[in-house]
Scaffold this active site. Structure first.
Site, PDB file in Angstrom:
ATOM      1  CE  LYS A 264      -6.850 -13.070  -4.053  1.00 54.47           C
ATOM      2  NZ  LYS A 264      -7.348 -11.745  -4.400  1.00 54.47           N
TER       3      LYS A 264
ATOM      4  CG  HIS B  34      -4.011 -10.404  -7.998  1.00 52.90           C
ATOM      5  ND1 HIS B  34      -4.573 -11.651  -8.155  1.00 52.90           N
ATOM      6  CD2 HIS B  34      -4.967  -9.618  -7.449  1.00 52.90           C
ATOM      7  CE1 HIS B  34      -5.831 -11.610  -7.747  1.00 52.90           C
ATOM      8  NE2 HIS B  34      -6.093 -10.395  -7.306  1.00 52.90           N
TER       9      HIS B  34
HETATM   10  C1  LIG Z   1      -8.296 -10.889  -3.588  1.00 54.47           C
HETATM   11  C2  LIG Z   1      -7.916  -9.449  -3.421  1.00 54.47           C
HETATM   12  C3  LIG Z   1      -7.864  -8.855  -2.163  1.00 54.47           C
HETATM   13  C4  LIG Z   1      -8.377  -9.549  -0.941  1.00 54.47           C
HETATM   14  O1  LIG Z   1      -7.491 -10.535  -0.519  1.00 54.47           O
HETATM   15  P1  LIG Z   1      -8.061 -11.789   0.308  1.00 54.47           P
HETATM   16  O2  LIG Z   1      -6.882 -12.282   1.028  1.00 54.47           O
HETATM   17  O3  LIG Z   1      -8.612 -12.731  -0.716  1.00 54.47           O
HETATM   18  O4  LIG Z   1      -9.136 -11.261   1.204  1.00 54.47           O
HETATM   19  C5  LIG Z   1      -7.337  -7.582  -2.037  1.00 54.47           C
HETATM   20  N1  LIG Z   1      -6.913  -6.897  -3.112  1.00 54.47           N
HETATM   21  C6  LIG Z   1      -6.995  -7.411  -4.356  1.00 54.47           C
HETATM   22  C7  LIG Z   1      -6.511  -6.613  -5.501  1.00 54.47           C
HETATM   23  C8  LIG Z   1      -7.513  -8.696  -4.558  1.00 54.47           C
HETATM   24  O5  LIG Z   1      -7.631  -9.194  -5.783  1.00 54.47           O
END
Ligand SMILES: *Cc1c(COP(=O)(O)O)cnc(C)c1O
Length: 404
Positions: free
Chosen positions: A248, A217
């Site tokens: 993200k 994040h």
């Molecule tokens: C969303 C998330 C993931 C997984 O990432 P993706 O690319 O969506 O599979 C891993 N760690 C955290 C803290 C997340 O919020």
């Protein structure tokens, strides 16, 4: 004989009774006018404003990224054609790994089909292969880390969330020569709080533990080049393993780790979730590569993102809405009840065409159910005006108190 469907439907009913049954909003995103989307509901379509996307910077519809993806499809077709080992390594994969290593100032990087797979594979491989390893995990770590940590026979302990003293108390019990791994996130996406990374690194050094940070994040969003909170705080070189997502802040899909050359080669060679799954399509790697380069060079996007988040928090406070303290771009409004949270979200969507997903257990603890807003550089002042008006209406409709 077992009535399997009866079992499945009873399990679903448990969720429905607790207000925890998940209903997906059926959306069609609009390239060129993010965060607008078409919502398919009640047999018709509605134009909605999305307030809860993890496409934090709108890179999912950035024209440079879209062009890169189109071109790669024309050049390479749509699929990778195999696992990395059996014909599925495309040159875009190599370029992307080099770019990510350079972003995090590490010797190497390794990409996976998702951030979830990156965490699961890397942590389970370490736990399985490091002889007599002990894994220490933050209490609020993401499911993908927990699954990786559990999916092997290593001894494991949970330390209190963001608590270096508790981590040290646990670590100090073990022999100096025993392999240890400390796993945590830089920025926790539900509360928006940030780990004491430097203190964790100090403790890892003192007790000889590997440090593993999930910057999912934070990548794209923090630091002068978007390498994450560790870049912002000048700590990248103190972390052994940095894990991130391309889905993200970078707006595409895929995950990765960055670390030493030997470490990445080790996971490449022993990590089953890396070895036995078809690699990401070349076009996805090309888009992610374009996005990482773009985001690295555009600190203005990050500034605007922070400004939008700070503005929305202030506007919630001014309106008397129960905004939770957060030191980041995450803007949560506390509701504290699963059914109410779902009702608020439903009314925002059905009466105001505002989409914010209710966040309930098990994603957050019971009693802390919330609406989690993620303003992007593309949410305007007018969008915020409309949101505040809608929130005031639903708060009144459900007879909720405003805070002073
Ligand atoms: C969303 C998330 C993931 C997984 O990432 P993706 O690319 O969506 O599979 C891993 N760690 C955290 C803290 C997340 O919020």
């Amino acid at each position: 004989m077992v009535d399997y469907n009866k079992f499945f439907s009873a399990k679903i009913n448990d969720l429905k009774e607790g207000g925890n049954y998940r209903v997906f909003a059926d959306l069609e995103r609009h390239a060129g006018s993010y965060p607008h989307a078409t919502n398919y509901r009640d047999g018709t379509t509605h134009n909605v404003m999305v307030w809860c996307s993890n496409d934090y910077l709108g890179m999912g519809q950035n024209s440079v990224v879209m062009d890169a993806m189109h071109q790669a499809i024309d050049k390479c077709g749509v699929g990778a054609g195999g696992t990395r080992n059996i014909s599925g390594t495309n040159h875009y994969h190599i370029l992307l790994e080099e770019e990510l290593a350079s972003l995090h100032k590490k010797e190497a990087a390794l990409i996976f089909t998702s951030g979830w797979v990156a965490n699961m594979t890397t942590l389970s491989t370490l736990g399985r292969m490091l002889p007599d390893c002990v894994i220490l995990s933050d209490a609020l770590n993401h499911n993908s880390m927990i699954e990786g940590i559990k999916n092997n026979k290593a001894e494991r302990h949970i330390f209190r969330h963001n608590d270096p003293e508790h981590l040290e108390e646990l670590l100090s019990q073990y022999d100096k020569d025993r392999p240890k791994l400390v796993a945590f996130e830089s920025l926790y996406s539900m509360d928006g709080d940030i780990a004491p990374i430097e203190e964790f690194c100090d403790i890892c050094d003192k007790y000889g533990a590997l440090s593993y940070i999930d910057e999912v994040h934070a990548v794209g969003l923090y630091g002068e080049h978007g390498a994450g909170v560790a870049e912002r705080d000048n700590l990248m070189d103190r972390l052994d393993i940095i894990q991130g997502t391309l889905a993200k802040g970078f707006g595409v899909v895929g995950g990765y780790i960055a670390g030493s050359k030997d470490f990445c080669d080790f996971v490449r060679s022993y990590g089953t979730g890396f070895i036995f799954s078809t690699s990401m399509p070349p076009s996805v790697a090309a888009a992610a590569l374009a996005s990482v380069k773009y985001v690295r060079a555009h600190d203005d996007l990050r500034q605007k993102h922070q400004e939008r988040a700070a503005t929305l928090k202030q506007r919630f406070r001014d309106a008397g809405l129960p905004v939770m303290e957060s030191e980041s771009h995450i803007v949560p409004l506390l509701v504290g009840d699963a059914v109410l949270c779902k009702n608020l979200s439903d009314r925002l969507l059905n009466s105001h065409n505002i989409y914010v997903q209710p966040i309930n257990y098990p994603t957050v603890a019971r009693g802390t159910e919330r609406l989690r807003f993620t303003p992007t550089p593309l949410h305007s002042d007018d969008d915020m005006d409309a949101l505040i008006i809608a929130l005031k209406e639903v708060w009144e409709f459900f007879d909720l108190k405003m805070v002073a």
